[in-house]
Design a protein around this motif. Structure first.
Motif, PDB file in Angstrom:
ATOM      1  N   GLU A  16       0.885  -1.202   0.011  1.00 30.88           N
ATOM      2  CA  GLU A  16       0.106   0.047  -0.034  1.00 30.88           C
ATOM      3  C   GLU A  16       0.799   1.310  -0.082  1.00 30.88           C
ATOM      4  O   GLU A  16       1.849   1.318   0.890  1.00 30.88           O
ATOM      5  CB  GLU A  16      -1.075   0.001   1.305  1.00 30.88           C
ATOM      6  CG  GLU A  16      -1.635   1.292   1.438  1.00 30.88           C
ATOM      7  CD  GLU A  16      -2.529   1.066   2.665  1.00 30.88           C
ATOM      8  OE1 GLU A  16      -3.067   2.154   2.921  1.00 30.88           O
ATOM      9  OE2 GLU A  16      -2.797   0.144   3.274  1.00 30.88           O
ATOM     10  N   GLY A  17       0.600   2.035  -1.094  1.00 27.54           N
ATOM     11  CA  GLY A  17       1.137   3.586  -1.002  1.00 27.54           C
ATOM     12  C   GLY A  17       2.531   3.368  -2.010  1.00 27.54           C
ATOM     13  O   GLY A  17       2.904   4.525  -1.910  1.00 27.54           O
ATOM     14  N   LYS A  76       8.381  13.789   2.261  1.00 27.70           N
ATOM     15  CA  LYS A  76       7.357  13.557   1.136  1.00 27.70           C
ATOM     16  C   LYS A  76       7.253  11.788   1.089  1.00 27.70           C
ATOM     17  O   LYS A  76       6.460  11.440   0.463  1.00 27.70           O
ATOM     18  CB  LYS A  76       7.994  13.972  -0.128  1.00 27.70           C
ATOM     19  CG  LYS A  76       7.630  15.369  -0.288  1.00 27.70           C
ATOM     20  CD  LYS A  76       7.884  15.737  -1.781  1.00 27.70           C
ATOM     21  CE  LYS A  76       7.648  17.378  -1.827  1.00 27.70           C
ATOM     22  NZ  LYS A  76       7.966  17.768  -3.494  1.00 27.70           N
ATOM     23  N   TYR A  77       8.428  11.469   1.268  1.00 29.56           N
ATOM     24  CA  TYR A  77       8.605   9.703   0.612  1.00 29.56           C
ATOM     25  C   TYR A  77       9.133   8.900   1.667  1.00 29.56           C
ATOM     26  O   TYR A  77       9.973   9.339   2.385  1.00 29.56           O
ATOM     27  CB  TYR A  77       9.475   9.543  -0.691  1.00 29.56           C
ATOM     28  CG  TYR A  77       9.095  10.434  -1.556  1.00 29.56           C
ATOM     29  CD1 TYR A  77       7.621  10.421  -2.238  1.00 29.56           C
ATOM     30  CD2 TYR A  77       9.772  11.415  -2.233  1.00 29.56           C
ATOM     31  CE1 TYR A  77       7.330  11.239  -3.576  1.00 29.56           C
ATOM     32  CE2 TYR A  77       9.572  12.312  -3.529  1.00 29.56           C
ATOM     33  CZ  TYR A  77       8.169  11.943  -3.966  1.00 29.56           C
ATOM     34  OH  TYR A  77       7.849  12.895  -4.781  1.00 29.56           O
ATOM     35  N   ILE A  78       8.835   7.536   1.657  1.00 29.59           N
ATOM     36  CA  ILE A  78       9.618   6.476   2.258  1.00 29.59           C
ATOM     37  C   ILE A  78      10.351   5.805   1.150  1.00 29.59           C
ATOM     38  O   ILE A  78       9.706   5.356   0.255  1.00 29.59           O
ATOM     39  CB  ILE A  78       8.909   5.581   3.247  1.00 29.59           C
ATOM     40  CG1 ILE A  78       8.230   6.306   4.146  1.00 29.59           C
ATOM     41  CG2 ILE A  78       9.628   4.466   3.786  1.00 29.59           C
ATOM     42  CD1 ILE A  78       6.919   5.542   5.032  1.00 29.59           C
ATOM     43  N   GLY A  98       2.664   4.954   3.197  1.00 28.23           N
ATOM     44  CA  GLY A  98       2.804   3.844   2.842  1.00 28.23           C
ATOM     45  C   GLY A  98       2.956   2.752   3.850  1.00 28.23           C
ATOM     46  O   GLY A  98       3.371   2.903   4.955  1.00 28.23           O
ATOM     47  N   ASN A  99       2.943   1.396   3.499  1.00 26.91           N
ATOM     48  CA  ASN A  99       2.831   0.305   4.650  1.00 26.91           C
ATOM     49  C   ASN A  99       4.441  -0.120   4.741  1.00 26.91           C
ATOM     50  O   ASN A  99       4.912  -0.831   3.941  1.00 26.91           O
ATOM     51  CB  ASN A  99       1.917  -0.823   4.306  1.00 26.91           C
ATOM     52  CG  ASN A  99       2.096  -1.870   5.311  1.00 26.91           C
ATOM     53  OD1 ASN A  99       2.799  -2.072   5.976  1.00 26.91           O
ATOM     54  ND2 ASN A  99       0.881  -2.560   5.436  1.00 26.91           N
ATOM     55  N   TYR A 100       5.026   0.482   5.575  1.00 31.97           N
ATOM     56  CA  TYR A 100       6.644   0.436   5.882  1.00 31.97           C
ATOM     57  C   TYR A 100       7.026  -1.235   6.023  1.00 31.97           C
ATOM     58  O   TYR A 100       8.010  -1.749   5.405  1.00 31.97           O
ATOM     59  CB  TYR A 100       6.982   0.991   7.170  1.00 31.97           C
ATOM     60  CG  TYR A 100       8.612   1.236   7.185  1.00 31.97           C
ATOM     61  CD1 TYR A 100       9.357   2.117   6.984  1.00 31.97           C
ATOM     62  CD2 TYR A 100       9.252   0.183   7.896  1.00 31.97           C
ATOM     63  CE1 TYR A 100      10.550   2.414   6.859  1.00 31.97           C
ATOM     64  CE2 TYR A 100      10.585   0.357   8.161  1.00 31.97           C
ATOM     65  CZ  TYR A 100      11.335   1.592   7.553  1.00 31.97           C
ATOM     66  OH  TYR A 100      12.547   1.799   8.004  1.00 31.97           O
ATOM     67  N   GLY A 101       6.222  -1.864   6.903  1.00 38.98           N
ATOM     68  CA  GLY A 101       6.476  -3.357   7.280  1.00 38.98           C
ATOM     69  C   GLY A 101       6.370  -4.094   6.190  1.00 38.98           C
ATOM     70  O   GLY A 101       7.090  -5.117   5.790  1.00 38.98           O
ATOM     71  N   ARG A 102       5.233  -3.956   5.263  1.00 41.92           N
ATOM     72  CA  ARG A 102       4.941  -5.054   4.023  1.00 41.92           C
ATOM     73  C   ARG A 102       6.116  -4.729   3.092  1.00 41.92           C
ATOM     74  O   ARG A 102       6.402  -5.473   2.465  1.00 41.92           O
ATOM     75  CB  ARG A 102       3.421  -4.693   3.690  1.00 41.92           C
ATOM     76  CG  ARG A 102       2.981  -5.414   2.676  1.00 41.92           C
ATOM     77  CD  ARG A 102       2.805  -6.979   3.038  1.00 41.92           C
ATOM     78  NE  ARG A 102       2.624  -7.795   1.762  1.00 41.92           N
ATOM     79  CZ  ARG A 102       1.651  -8.656   1.933  1.00 41.92           C
ATOM     80  NH1 ARG A 102       1.024  -8.899   3.170  1.00 41.92           N
ATOM     81  NH2 ARG A 102       1.317  -9.478   0.895  1.00 41.92           N
ATOM     82  N   ALA A 103       6.458  -3.388   2.913  1.00 38.16           N
ATOM     83  CA  ALA A 103       7.453  -3.087   2.051  1.00 38.16           C
ATOM     84  C   ALA A 103       8.667  -4.017   2.110  1.00 38.16           C
ATOM     85  O   ALA A 103       9.295  -4.580   1.373  1.00 38.16           O
ATOM     86  CB  ALA A 103       7.743  -1.661   1.854  1.00 38.16           C
TER      87      ALA A 103
END
Length: 119
Positions: A16-17, A76-78, A98-103
């Motif tokens: 997500e994101g 602005k971003y990860i 956005g979903n940090y862990g899922r990324a």
């Protein structure tokens, strides 16, 4: 390459994101990219390629081992850069929500599949 694009598309749909995801060489040149056109993916890839070289040099001096993954969080971003091989990385750019862990999870899953194709 269809396999590269398929893997990158899977990351984009599962995280997500996601704004952009790209397979890049250590020189910062993209091999394959999927994005929504809202971020300067090519420029970011080139800059991060140089960043990895600098980090590798520091890690050699500090004996911390190879760079596997790092994240840069800005207003602005990860942004993630995740090693696939010594010469190739996946650049993943997320929106701030956005979903940090899922990324991180999906980047690790993609590594094995991409390594097989790049070997």
């Amino acid at each position: 390459m269809a396999v590269f694009k398929d893997v990158l598309e899977r990351i984009r749909t599962r995280v997500e994101g996601t704004l952009a995801v790209s397979l890049i060489g250590l020189d910062g040149i993209a091999i394959e990219t999927v994005d929504d056109g809202t971020v300067p993916t090519e420029s970011m890839g080139a800059e991060f390629g140089g960043f990895v070289k600098s980090i590798r040099l520091s890690n050699t001096e500090l004996s911390t081992g190879d760079v596997e993954q790092f994240a840069l969080v800005t207003e602005k971003y990860i942004t993630f850069l995740s090693a696939v091989t010594a010469e190739y990385f996946v650049l993943l750019i997320l929106s701030r929500n956005g979903n940090y862990g899922r990324a991180r999870f999906e980047l690790l899953r993609a590594r094995d599949e991409l390594q097989a194709e790049l070997s």
